[in-house]
Enzyme design. Structure first.
Site, PDB file in Angstrom:
ATOM      1  N   ASP A  10      26.976 -29.085  24.990  1.00 31.83           N
ATOM      2  CA  ASP A  10      27.705 -27.932  25.129  1.00 31.83           C
ATOM      3  C   ASP A  10      29.408 -28.265  25.746  1.00 31.83           C
ATOM      4  O   ASP A  10      29.415 -29.311  26.382  1.00 31.83           O
ATOM      5  CB  ASP A  10      26.717 -26.986  25.809  1.00 31.83           C
ATOM      6  CG  ASP A  10      27.558 -25.447  26.082  1.00 31.83           C
ATOM      7  OD1 ASP A  10      28.195 -25.042  25.398  1.00 31.83           O
ATOM      8  OD2 ASP A  10      27.682 -25.412  27.318  1.00 31.83           O
ATOM      9  N   ASP A  12      31.490 -25.397  27.350  1.00 35.02           N
ATOM     10  CA  ASP A  12      31.553 -24.611  28.863  1.00 35.02           C
ATOM     11  C   ASP A  12      30.385 -24.883  29.862  1.00 35.02           C
ATOM     12  O   ASP A  12      29.565 -24.235  29.330  1.00 35.02           O
ATOM     13  CB  ASP A  12      31.779 -23.094  28.425  1.00 35.02           C
ATOM     14  CG  ASP A  12      33.041 -22.875  27.557  1.00 35.02           C
ATOM     15  OD1 ASP A  12      34.031 -23.608  27.590  1.00 35.02           O
ATOM     16  OD2 ASP A  12      33.161 -21.818  26.800  1.00 35.02           O
TER      17      ASP A  12
END
Ligand code: BG6
Ligand code: MG
Length: 219
Positions: A10, A12
């Site tokens: 991922d 963020d």
């Protein structure tokens, strides 16, 4: 015994921390439009799509589709102003080193971010070339917690989910990865990632590539 062939990250909260910029951008919109919105409210937006973020911010307040589109566009303009500040120094601790070590170990590297700004952020971090495949908010229709984005990235890498580890800091992301049949490492606050196979509260800084591969291959 699973053979680990790929890592999918991922963006963020795992590679860099843009949650504060999302908060400031949504906060500006909320203040201008008179909706109450706190930092605590912002935690509920972690990892979810722009549309779902707006829904959660509105807490059921009715607005027209046209207004919703205009709000999302405005929030994104505010957000993109903050993104201009990002430099390679904004990568979270040990991120470039971890990616380099993984590549040296022969692991394929993917990114699976809900954000439509993911490529811009990766370019500003100078990490675009660190990944073999990048999936972002444009890649699939169904956002996390649907497994679609991670499955899409695994497809681009040519790797079966059973041979890939997903690194995520959000509940929606861990659920997406589990739903797709991936191994999972939860980053950050345990209450968000308690369903992950392994939890690393301080992120990639505390992880060693070889030991991590051995950990999953021994399961
Ligand atoms: C995720 C963030 O990565 O991307 C969410 O964790 C955000 O907070 C989502 O809402 C969508 O981002 P963007 O940049 O497309 O608005
Ligand atoms: Mg995240």
């Amino acid at each position: 015994m699973p053979r680990i062939e790929a890592f999918i990250f991922d963006l963020d909260g795992v590679i860099t921390d843009t949650a504060e910029y999302h908060y400031l951008a949504w906060k500006q919109l909320a203040d201008e439009e008179g909706y109450p919105f706190t930092r605590e409210d912002n935690e509920q937006l972690r990892g979810v799509s722009r549309r779902e973020s707006l829904n959660r911010l509105l807490k059921g307040a009715p607005i027209s589709e046209e207004t919703a589109q205009a709000y999302m566009e405005r929030k994104n303009q505010y957000y993109q102003r903050y993104l201009k500040q990002i430099t390679p120094a904004n990568a979270l601790p040990n991120v470039p080193e971890f990616l380099r070590a993984a590549r040296l170990a022969g692991v394929k590297l993917g990114l699976g971010s809900a954000s439509r700004n993911a490529v811009d952020v990766l370019q500003r971090l100078e990490l675009m070339t660190a990944f073999d495949a990048v999936g972002d908010g444009y890649s699939v229709v169904n956002p996390k917690p649907a497994p679609d984005l991670f499955v899409w990235v695994a497809g681009r890498l040519g790797v079966n989910p059973a041979h890939a580890v997903v690194f995520e800091d959000a509940e929606a992301g861990i659920d997406a990865a589990l739903g797709g049949g991936f191994w999972t490492v939860g980053i950050g606050a345990e209450h968000n990632v308690h369903r992950a196979h392994l939890i690393a509260p301080t992120g990639l800084a505390e992880l060693d590539v070889i030991r991590l591969i051995q950990h999953f291959q021994a399961l």
